[in-house]
Enzyme design. Sequence first.
Site, PDB file in Angstrom:
ATOM      1  N   ARG B 303       0.855  -1.192   0.000  1.00  0.00           N
ATOM      2  CA  ARG B 303       0.000   0.000   0.000  1.00  0.00           C
ATOM      3  C   ARG B 303       0.889   1.240   0.000  1.00  0.00           C
ATOM      4  O   ARG B 303       1.642   1.448   0.955  1.00  0.00           O
ATOM      5  CB  ARG B 303      -0.890   0.045   1.252  1.00  0.00           C
ATOM      6  CG  ARG B 303      -1.840  -1.105   1.419  1.00  0.00           C
ATOM      7  CD  ARG B 303      -3.142  -0.890   0.682  1.00  0.00           C
ATOM      8  NE  ARG B 303      -3.841  -2.149   0.452  1.00  0.00           N
ATOM      9  CZ  ARG B 303      -4.767  -2.674   1.260  1.00  0.00           C
ATOM     10  NH1 ARG B 303      -5.126  -2.033   2.334  1.00  0.00           N
ATOM     11  NH2 ARG B 303      -5.336  -3.823   0.967  1.00  0.00           N
ATOM     12  N   GLU B 305       0.478   4.185   0.784  1.00  0.00           N
ATOM     13  CA  GLU B 305      -0.212   5.253   1.514  1.00  0.00           C
ATOM     14  C   GLU B 305       0.801   5.940   2.401  1.00  0.00           C
ATOM     15  O   GLU B 305       1.501   5.285   3.174  1.00  0.00           O
ATOM     16  CB  GLU B 305      -1.306   4.664   2.406  1.00  0.00           C
ATOM     17  CG  GLU B 305      -2.524   4.226   1.642  1.00  0.00           C
ATOM     18  CD  GLU B 305      -3.462   3.401   2.526  1.00  0.00           C
ATOM     19  OE1 GLU B 305      -3.387   3.515   3.757  1.00  0.00           O
ATOM     20  OE2 GLU B 305      -4.244   2.640   1.945  1.00  0.00           O
ATOM     21  N   ARG B 311      -0.895   2.081  12.940  1.00  0.00           N
ATOM     22  CA  ARG B 311      -1.439   0.830  12.400  1.00  0.00           C
ATOM     23  C   ARG B 311      -1.306   0.669  10.892  1.00  0.00           C
ATOM     24  O   ARG B 311      -1.961  -0.175  10.301  1.00  0.00           O
ATOM     25  CB  ARG B 311      -2.890   0.687  12.810  1.00  0.00           C
ATOM     26  CG  ARG B 311      -3.759   1.848  12.385  1.00  0.00           C
ATOM     27  CD  ARG B 311      -5.192   1.534  12.724  1.00  0.00           C
ATOM     28  NE  ARG B 311      -6.088   2.401  11.983  1.00  0.00           N
ATOM     29  CZ  ARG B 311      -7.376   2.192  11.872  1.00  0.00           C
ATOM     30  NH1 ARG B 311      -7.909   1.136  12.412  1.00  0.00           N
ATOM     31  NH2 ARG B 311      -8.131   3.023  11.191  1.00  0.00           N
ATOM     32  N   HIS B 312      -0.506   1.509  10.258  1.00  0.00           N
ATOM     33  CA  HIS B 312      -0.318   1.364   8.817  1.00  0.00           C
ATOM     34  C   HIS B 312       1.112   0.967   8.471  1.00  0.00           C
ATOM     35  O   HIS B 312       2.066   1.527   8.990  1.00  0.00           O
ATOM     36  CB  HIS B 312      -0.661   2.673   8.101  1.00  0.00           C
ATOM     37  CG  HIS B 312      -2.133   2.927   8.012  1.00  0.00           C
ATOM     38  ND1 HIS B 312      -2.798   3.681   8.942  1.00  0.00           N
ATOM     39  CD2 HIS B 312      -3.050   2.498   7.124  1.00  0.00           C
ATOM     40  CE1 HIS B 312      -4.083   3.715   8.620  1.00  0.00           C
ATOM     41  NE2 HIS B 312      -4.268   3.001   7.526  1.00  0.00           N
ATOM     42  N   GLU B 454     -10.837  -1.861  12.980  1.00  0.00           N
ATOM     43  CA  GLU B 454     -11.262  -2.717  11.882  1.00  0.00           C
ATOM     44  C   GLU B 454     -10.104  -3.608  11.445  1.00  0.00           C
ATOM     45  O   GLU B 454      -8.995  -3.156  11.255  1.00  0.00           O
ATOM     46  CB  GLU B 454     -11.731  -1.825  10.725  1.00  0.00           C
ATOM     47  CG  GLU B 454     -12.233  -2.565   9.531  1.00  0.00           C
ATOM     48  CD  GLU B 454     -11.305  -2.438   8.338  1.00  0.00           C
ATOM     49  OE1 GLU B 454     -10.939  -1.323   7.983  1.00  0.00           O
ATOM     50  OE2 GLU B 454     -10.940  -3.472   7.774  1.00  0.00           O
ATOM     51  N   SER B 457     -12.539  -6.300   6.122  1.00  0.00           N
ATOM     52  CA  SER B 457     -13.641  -5.681   5.427  1.00  0.00           C
ATOM     53  C   SER B 457     -13.998  -6.645   4.316  1.00  0.00           C
ATOM     54  O   SER B 457     -13.143  -6.995   3.511  1.00  0.00           O
ATOM     55  CB  SER B 457     -13.150  -4.343   4.884  1.00  0.00           C
ATOM     56  OG  SER B 457     -14.231  -3.587   4.501  1.00  0.00           O
ATOM     57  N   ARG B 505      -1.550  -6.657  11.898  1.00  0.00           N
ATOM     58  CA  ARG B 505      -2.557  -5.903  12.637  1.00  0.00           C
ATOM     59  C   ARG B 505      -3.324  -6.812  13.597  1.00  0.00           C
ATOM     60  O   ARG B 505      -3.614  -6.440  14.735  1.00  0.00           O
ATOM     61  CB  ARG B 505      -3.523  -5.221  11.661  1.00  0.00           C
ATOM     62  CG  ARG B 505      -4.342  -4.144  12.334  1.00  0.00           C
ATOM     63  CD  ARG B 505      -5.288  -3.458  11.397  1.00  0.00           C
ATOM     64  NE  ARG B 505      -4.667  -2.453  10.542  1.00  0.00           N
ATOM     65  CZ  ARG B 505      -5.366  -1.585   9.818  1.00  0.00           C
ATOM     66  NH1 ARG B 505      -6.676  -1.600   9.846  1.00  0.00           N
ATOM     67  NH2 ARG B 505      -4.746  -0.715   9.056  1.00  0.00           N
TER      68      ARG B 505
END
Lengths: 259, 531
Positions: B303, B305, B311-312, B454, B457, B505
């Site tokens: 990712r 991001e 948490r990333h 979360e 998903s 996670r």
Amino acid sequence: MKNYRNQEMAVLENQQKEILQQLVELKNQMLEIKKTLQSNKADLGLKSSPKKLPSSSLKIENVPDLIVNANPKNPPYSLLCIQRLWSNIINLKVKTYTHSTISKITKEAERLSSELEGFKCTESIPVISLRLIWKNVGADVELLVRHYPIMGEVNVLRYLSRLLQGPFNYELSPKCLEIDSVLDLCYLLLCSKSKGERINLLQQLDKKLGKSGWFCDSSSVSIADIAAQSTLKNIPSNEINQNLTKWLQKCTQQITCKV
Amino acid sequence: MVEDKPIEVAASGDSVKKPSKKDLKKAEKESKKAEKRASNAAVKLEVVEDDVSAGKYGVLPLIRSTSNFPQRAFTNVKDLNKRLAGKNVWVRARLHTVRGRGKQCFVVLRQKEFTVQAIINVSNTVSKAMVKFASSISKESILDVEATVTEVPSAVAGCSQQDVELVTSQLWIVSSSLPQLPLLIEDASRPEKNDDAESLSIRVNQDTRLDNRILDLRTPANQAIFRIEAGVCRLFREILTEHGFTEIHTPKIISAASEGGANVFTVSYFKGNAYLAQSPQLYKQMAIAADFEKVFTVGAVFRAEDSNTHRHLTEFTGLDLEMAFKYHYHEVMLFIGNVLTGIFKGLRDQFATEIGMVGQQYGMEPFTFLEPPLVLKYAEGRAMLAEAGVEIGPEEDLNTPAEKLLGRIVKAKYDTDFYILDKYPLAVRPFYTMPDPEDPITSNSYDMFMRGEEILSGAQRIHDPELLTERAKHHGIDLSKIASYIDSFKYGCPPHAGGGIGLERVVMLYLGLDNIRKTAMFPRDPKRLTP
């Protein structure tokens, strides 16, 4: 001066009369509205059950979801009684879970779970949903409604009976005090640590039953019977005398015939 | 011999007055000198004096797998206990701490998270030179020790093996460590929260740990964390294989962004460009269209991001599954819920010691869950939040604080750290999510939460090319870019649903840790590419 006062009083009295008149009218209007609402409710199929009590005696709107925590070593059999015996008034939908503090649940708890979950109520009556969680709590059952738990099976029963109002609210019965004392005995029995203590309490309980069919001279199963049968199932059967054993069998029969 | 770098430790609380750089350097030089002297002395003593311990200690030649090597049975430190008292054992372990006192030397040996005390006493078989040699060994060196297991009258404090100690007869260095360590294992293993006011308040900060990860990973808590992580992976594989799933491997170099388009890493691919996969989803779905019915995959997910949160990560391990169902996606949702519950149960039952070890350093609340897992409707969740004074619109997604709050409410009510939230608003889900046929606002999708965060998903995916095209248009997606995706459903495809979790996670949340970098062995984030 006196005259003037009298006149004033008369005016006030008239005003009061008028207000009272208006209030009566308002009350009549309200009753009218209530009637139409009730007949509407009845049209929605609530009347179909012949054993149905007048719906006005049941107020189970806004019942929050109930969460009951119980130790699998002390299954709350009274939930099964309520579900079966009150099945013409409420549909007690139960879903059971096992909390992570319990690695293996007892056979008794497992059986109670499947009996509670397997019960299908076909009638369209108000639903109360209850989540039963097997958890590593003490002997006391915990009921969570808002933020504080209600501790002890008999207190859960008291709460439910108040919640359902009408005929189930034992507090309206003339034998209220009698019933309460049976409930207290049940509570003490579950808390008792020694055999001697239990025997003493069982004798008292036996006295309450006496020779009558149900506890407190009742003509049918009451909340006292529900509490007592759950309690007796949770203590060693060899400690229970003949009279109580006989009654317990009758009680169990009453419930199973409702299945 | 060592690069000049002061020991990096972060002192929390009232920091002691730091010595100046000059002082540090001076101290360092002196300690180096002392070391040199000590090692020289040791060597000299070996040569010169008539040493009763000669041949019983020293530096082993580099082990290069020669043909004649000693046949020795080694005992693991964790197995040293009273039952072995009086026995002679060989142990290979690291030197954890060393304390020399004239005629005796106390050493703590460490193998993984287990520690044992060893003593070297001057006696008629142990020379003063050997004791001196032992005192001079640098911490973290790997040693071969021959010793007699001896019962101790009172428990050895600070060691995992408390009822015995080792009376050393031979001591060999297998691999020596540099004397200057960038961080001390002792500091790195110190409990974060300590009620004891007298204990040291020295902690090692996150970046120092990550820069020197191989040392940091030697702490008991880290040993435990990565064994637990392996456990999650193994349990995931075991449970799914048991249920007839096939493990597949999906390509990580892809031609187009799998979802959306943003957040992908571009890599040069011969004359053109390619992207790193940000989810194996399309390939899982294609496997379903190819009749594998139930598939899962374990692999790296990328990712791009630029989020520097707790948490990333930019690269993490994805555990993904996809499954065909008969009539209702709840078949899949409840199955995934049960798989996760199975993993939690497996961890609870098989990794109790490891969880305890992590708890000792980080002191978290044990993870609680219900079996079967608690399922709440999105609307119920909204109602619970509204009761607590947080209004979320019916077509609005939960923001992070709302998720956390809901997690707390659910925990207070049901005492579970894991729950499923079902029937998310259609508007907040990707285009391929199946709309709810009974309610135009909601969709057949679900999120799963651990400790209010979360972790998964998932949804029923649209398996009909026409409906998929319509939904893509509604979302304003360029159809030409997803043509191959839509094409995969043109030759018939069973209804299916799935989801995926991030390994790091899940481990972080299960253990109640505060940072995902603690559960990634060599974490990758926007600011870290090494080690």
